[in-house]
Design a protein around this motif. Sequence first.
Motif, PDB file in Angstrom:
ATOM      1  N   LEU A 209       0.830  -1.214   0.000  1.00 16.94           N
ATOM      2  CA  LEU A 209       0.000   0.000   0.000  1.00 16.94           C
ATOM      3  C   LEU A 209       0.860   1.258   0.000  1.00 16.94           C
ATOM      4  O   LEU A 209       0.542   2.238  -0.684  1.00 16.94           O
ATOM      5  N   VAL A 210       1.957   1.241   0.767  1.00 18.58           N
ATOM      6  CA  VAL A 210       2.835   2.418   0.784  1.00 18.58           C
ATOM      7  C   VAL A 210       3.465   2.598  -0.594  1.00 18.58           C
ATOM      8  O   VAL A 210       3.534   3.717  -1.118  1.00 18.58           O
ATOM      9  N   THR A 211       3.914   1.500  -1.185  1.00 25.53           N
ATOM     10  CA  THR A 211       4.599   1.579  -2.473  1.00 25.53           C
ATOM     11  C   THR A 211       3.697   2.178  -3.551  1.00 25.53           C
ATOM     12  O   THR A 211       4.154   2.936  -4.397  1.00 25.53           O
ATOM     13  N   ARG A 212       2.396   1.858  -3.482  1.00 27.59           N
ATOM     14  CA  ARG A 212       1.493   2.283  -4.561  1.00 27.59           C
ATOM     15  C   ARG A 212       0.786   3.599  -4.326  1.00 27.59           C
ATOM     16  O   ARG A 212       0.051   4.072  -5.192  1.00 27.59           O
ATOM     17  N   ASN A 213       0.920   4.177  -3.121  1.00 26.14           N
ATOM     18  CA  ASN A 213       0.101   5.352  -2.798  1.00 26.14           C
ATOM     19  C   ASN A 213       0.905   6.457  -2.121  1.00 26.14           C
ATOM     20  O   ASN A 213       1.964   6.203  -1.563  1.00 26.14           O
ATOM     21  N   ASP A 214       0.345   7.647  -2.156  1.00 21.87           N
ATOM     22  CA  ASP A 214       1.024   8.803  -1.552  1.00 21.87           C
ATOM     23  C   ASP A 214       0.569   9.073  -0.126  1.00 21.87           C
ATOM     24  O   ASP A 214       1.089   9.970   0.526  1.00 21.87           O
ATOM     25  N   ASN A 215      -0.446   8.350   0.345  1.00 24.20           N
ATOM     26  CA  ASN A 215      -1.038   8.714   1.634  1.00 24.20           C
ATOM     27  C   ASN A 215      -1.063   7.545   2.634  1.00 24.20           C
ATOM     28  O   ASN A 215      -1.973   7.446   3.442  1.00 24.20           O
ATOM     29  N   VAL A 216      -0.047   6.674   2.547  1.00 25.88           N
ATOM     30  CA  VAL A 216       0.026   5.551   3.499  1.00 25.88           C
ATOM     31  C   VAL A 216       1.441   5.496   4.088  1.00 25.88           C
ATOM     32  O   VAL A 216       2.429   5.684   3.368  1.00 25.88           O
ATOM     33  N   VAL A 217       1.511   5.240   5.390  1.00 29.01           N
ATOM     34  CA  VAL A 217       2.790   5.054   6.080  1.00 29.01           C
ATOM     35  C   VAL A 217       2.689   3.759   6.879  1.00 29.01           C
ATOM     36  O   VAL A 217       1.645   3.471   7.466  1.00 29.01           O
ATOM     37  N   MET A 218       3.772   2.982   6.906  1.00 26.08           N
ATOM     38  CA  MET A 218       3.807   1.771   7.743  1.00 26.08           C
ATOM     39  C   MET A 218       4.915   1.928   8.785  1.00 26.08           C
ATOM     40  O   MET A 218       6.050   2.251   8.436  1.00 26.08           O
ATOM     41  N   THR A 219       4.582   1.709  10.064  1.00 22.21           N
ATOM     42  CA  THR A 219       5.612   1.780  11.108  1.00 22.21           C
ATOM     43  C   THR A 219       5.941   0.376  11.617  1.00 22.21           C
ATOM     44  O   THR A 219       5.079  -0.500  11.661  1.00 22.21           O
ATOM     45  N   ARG A 220       7.197   0.182  12.000  1.00 21.19           N
ATOM     46  CA  ARG A 220       7.672  -1.122  12.496  1.00 21.19           C
ATOM     47  C   ARG A 220       8.575  -0.911  13.717  1.00 21.19           C
ATOM     48  O   ARG A 220       9.060   0.188  13.946  1.00 21.19           O
ATOM     49  N   THR A 221       8.811  -1.995  14.432  1.00 22.73           N
ATOM     50  CA  THR A 221       9.627  -1.862  15.647  1.00 22.73           C
ATOM     51  C   THR A 221      10.595  -3.032  15.810  1.00 22.73           C
ATOM     52  O   THR A 221      10.336  -4.134  15.302  1.00 22.73           O
ATOM     53  N   PHE A 222      11.681  -2.777  16.522  1.00 17.48           N
ATOM     54  CA  PHE A 222      12.610  -3.837  16.922  1.00 17.48           C
ATOM     55  C   PHE A 222      12.272  -4.368  18.316  1.00 17.48           C
ATOM     56  O   PHE A 222      12.960  -5.227  18.840  1.00 17.48           O
ATOM     57  N   SER A 223      11.191  -3.822  18.919  1.00 15.73           N
ATOM     58  CA  SER A 223      10.884  -4.158  20.320  1.00 15.73           C
ATOM     59  C   SER A 223      10.227  -5.518  20.487  1.00 15.73           C
ATOM     60  O   SER A 223      10.255  -6.074  21.581  1.00 15.73           O
ATOM     61  N   LYS A 224       9.600  -6.036  19.475  1.00 16.30           N
ATOM     62  CA  LYS A 224       8.786  -7.241  19.645  1.00 16.30           C
ATOM     63  C   LYS A 224       9.554  -8.475  19.177  1.00 16.30           C
ATOM     64  O   LYS A 224      10.345  -9.020  19.913  1.00 16.30           O
ATOM     65  N   LEU A 225       9.366  -8.907  17.950  1.00 22.22           N
ATOM     66  CA  LEU A 225       9.995 -10.155  17.512  1.00 22.22           C
ATOM     67  C   LEU A 225      11.533 -10.100  17.594  1.00 22.22           C
ATOM     68  O   LEU A 225      12.183 -11.101  17.874  1.00 22.22           O
ATOM     69  N   TYR A 226      12.115  -8.927  17.370  1.00 16.97           N
ATOM     70  CA  TYR A 226      13.579  -8.834  17.401  1.00 16.97           C
ATOM     71  C   TYR A 226      14.142  -8.844  18.821  1.00 16.97           C
ATOM     72  O   TYR A 226      15.369  -8.861  19.002  1.00 16.97           O
TER      73      TYR A 226
END
Length: 366
Positions: A209-226
């Motif tokens: 969705l981020v790649t195809r659009n101008d109005n989407v952001v995805m956030t990620r963290t190192f706090s959980k699985l990592y």
Amino acid sequence: MSPTPKPGLLEVSLYVGGRASVPGMDKVIKLSSNESPIGPSPKAMEALHAAAHDLELYPDGSTRKLREAIGEVHGLNPDQIVAGGEGSGPLLTMLANAYLQPGDEVVISRHAFQVYEIVTRANSAVPVIVPERTTNSAIKMDVEAMLAALTPKTRMVFVANPNNPTGSVLNREEMARLHAGLPKDVLLVIDAAYAEYVTAKDYEAGIELVTRNDNVVMTRTFSKLYGLAGLRLGWLYAPAAICDVLNRIRGPFNTSTLQQQVGAAAVRDRDHFWKAVAHNSKWLPWITEEIRKTGLRVDDSAANFVLIHFPKGEKNAQAADAFLMRHGVILRGVASYGLPDCLRMTVGTEEQNRLAVSLIQQFMAA
Ligand SMILES: Cc1ncc(COP(=O)(O)O)c(C=O)c1O
């Protein structure tokens, strides 16, 4: 006269994290903050020791090597990644600071991560809270209701996917439907803090969705699985124009040398990644099924925790919490999320899972 904070700030409820101790007990089992039972990658630990030699120097303000490592692993353009040195929470703050004005509306689901409401109010904007749909085994975001809550004042929509504390998930089609219903000037923020745990084939963390659009952001963290919650490191993937804005307002050295080097080593260690996924995929269904056998409702979860519903009366969530605490096991009360009858339990080590589940069984049988 005294200094006056911006309108809305005093309506912010203090964020209370998962408890970490039990008075009078030295050794406890903490299943209250969705941390990793596996811990960090050994390669990340090696990088930590190596990085400790360079601390007299400022870090690379562009966080280039970390962004390149993330880009390589996820197949993303590093120029569209912004890292955040206080976890992914401050990235949400930065987005709200950059795109919200007083009086703007922000659509948030009823049992969502509390930080969304905090960052909204901190900008004198207005959270518009939308109820989820409840089924026998899930409390799930209601895409249609969220779209129905849009007004000309809506500027942002926050979605945790999977959601904390419910564990529910929107699939690719549902998220795309939500996005398709948004005006182009409304920013969709997909908080994918638990994305690494999801094994369902129809899940999309937000990259497409981020790649195809101008109005989407995805956030990620190192706090959980990592397994690096103490390191405080997050990142986001966004259209170039949004990264440009965030790079202008972020701190010039917003990630430390340690964070950059440890994060890069952690993301590259795919063996450790798959070990953590395998552990979760084994124990999440086991915990869910074993607790269900006691007659309690446990919601389907796509993340590294389960939401357990307790009945009202003698066997209520507060009594269960107190019983577990007396035995040194800390779960998370989620009354502050509007779920006073529930406790959230993080997937722990085998030993921790077996102990917590047997205590819940004892509590229910007593
Ligand atoms: C949905 C969600 N988003 C973001 C975070 C924040 O993670 P961090 O600030 O540690 O990166 C959490 C942590 O509990 C979470 O549950």
